[in-house]
Design a protein around this motif. Structure first.
Motif, PDB file in Angstrom:
ATOM      1  N   ASP A  65       0.857  -1.188   0.000  1.00  0.00           N
ATOM      2  CA  ASP A  65       0.000   0.000   0.000  1.00  0.00           C
ATOM      3  C   ASP A  65       0.893   1.238   0.000  1.00  0.00           C
ATOM      4  N   TYR A  66       0.783   2.067  -1.045  1.00  0.00           N
ATOM      5  CA  TYR A  66       1.649   3.240  -1.087  1.00  0.00           C
ATOM      6  C   TYR A  66       0.933   4.524  -0.670  1.00  0.00           C
ATOM      7  N   ASP A  94       4.160   2.775 -18.684  1.00  0.00           N
ATOM      8  CA  ASP A  94       3.166   3.348 -17.776  1.00  0.00           C
ATOM      9  C   ASP A  94       3.395   2.813 -16.355  1.00  0.00           C
ATOM     10  N   ASN A  95       2.450   2.016 -15.860  1.00  0.00           N
ATOM     11  CA  ASN A  95       2.548   1.497 -14.494  1.00  0.00           C
ATOM     12  C   ASN A  95       2.964   0.024 -14.437  1.00  0.00           C
ATOM     13  N   ARG A 115       3.287  -4.096 -10.942  1.00  0.00           N
ATOM     14  CA  ARG A 115       2.181  -3.299 -11.499  1.00  0.00           C
ATOM     15  C   ARG A 115       1.665  -2.341 -10.435  1.00  0.00           C
ATOM     16  N   ILE A 116       1.531  -1.070 -10.824  1.00  0.00           N
ATOM     17  CA  ILE A 116       0.957  -0.067  -9.920  1.00  0.00           C
ATOM     18  C   ILE A 116      -0.533   0.057 -10.212  1.00  0.00           C
ATOM     19  N   LYS A 121      -4.375   2.191  -4.890  1.00  0.00           N
ATOM     20  CA  LYS A 121      -3.132   2.702  -4.288  1.00  0.00           C
ATOM     21  C   LYS A 121      -2.249   1.559  -3.798  1.00  0.00           C
ATOM     22  N   GLN A 122      -2.086   0.548  -4.668  1.00  0.00           N
ATOM     23  CA  GLN A 122      -1.283  -0.618  -4.301  1.00  0.00           C
ATOM     24  C   GLN A 122      -0.245  -0.933  -5.376  1.00  0.00           C
ATOM     25  N   ILE A 123       0.841  -1.561  -4.936  1.00  0.00           N
ATOM     26  CA  ILE A 123       1.872  -2.050  -5.845  1.00  0.00           C
ATOM     27  C   ILE A 123       1.822  -3.568  -5.825  1.00  0.00           C
TER      28      ILE A 123
END
Length: 198
Positions: A65-66, A94-95, A115-116, A121-123
């Motif tokens: 969680d960012y 991109d992400n 993958r973002i 709001k997670q990686i």
């Protein structure tokens, strides 16, 4: 006894040759990429780990969680974390990020994908071997190492522009309240104190 030792030596040489050939074969593969916007599911073999599918308990760890960290900073942190853990970036769009990791002895190549998800709001992380069955926990250890590093860095990362805007707006509001309400009373009080002292 001599023949037994010869057979053992030949068997060991055969195993080493097979491992070397498998290492060479692993160099020809590529990362599976995104499937319908998500990282690919893991195969049945234990040499894969992924944060996308909690129902796949054997191959699952939690994503990162960012929070309110700026998306540009998050992308930079991913690049730095992959580099710091020994990965070589092979694709970035991109992400989505794809990198490879190579073992020192036989040159086995593993794929790491990140993958973002800006909505949650997670990686998300996926690490898998290109060839073979067991990896002795290497991919899980790598994914956990990357996850821990990203968690630490994301807490130190600058926050998003929207949050900065909200804080700036709040400061402006307080400044306006001060200038309209508190400042006149303070000036009046200060001037009254001066006259009294005289």
């Amino acid at each position: 006894m001599k023949y037994i030792l010869i057979l053992i030596a030949l068997g060991a040489a055969g195993i080493l040759l097979a491992l070397f050939m498998m290492g060479q074969l692993s160099k020809s593969g590529t990362a599976p990429g995104l499937v319908e916007g998500k990282l690919s599911t893991c195969p049945q073999s234990p040499n894969c780990i992924c944060t996308e599918y909690p129902e796949d308990v054997e191959h699952y760890i939690k994503p990162v969680d960012y929070g309110s960290a700026n998306i540009k900073v998050v992308r930079s942190l991913i690049r730095k974390s992959i580099d710091a853990t020994g990965g070589s970036m092979v694709r970035e769009k991109d992400n989505y990020f794809a990198a490879t990791y190579r073992s020192g002895t036989f040159g086995f190549v593993d794929d790491l994908e990140v993958r973002i998800d800006e909505t949650t709001k997670q990686i998300h992380i996926r690490s898998a071997s290109r060839i073979g069955y067991s990896d002795l926990g290497v991919n899980k250890a790598r994914a956990l190492q990357l996850r821990t590093r990203l968690q630490k860095l994301s807490r130190l990362a600058p926050q998003s522009e929207s949050l900065f805007c909200l804080r700036a707006a709040a400061l402006r509001s307080w400044a306006a309240i001060y200038s309209r309400s508190i400042a006149p009373y303070w000036r009046s009080y200060a001037s009254g104190s001066e006259r009294h002292n005289r």
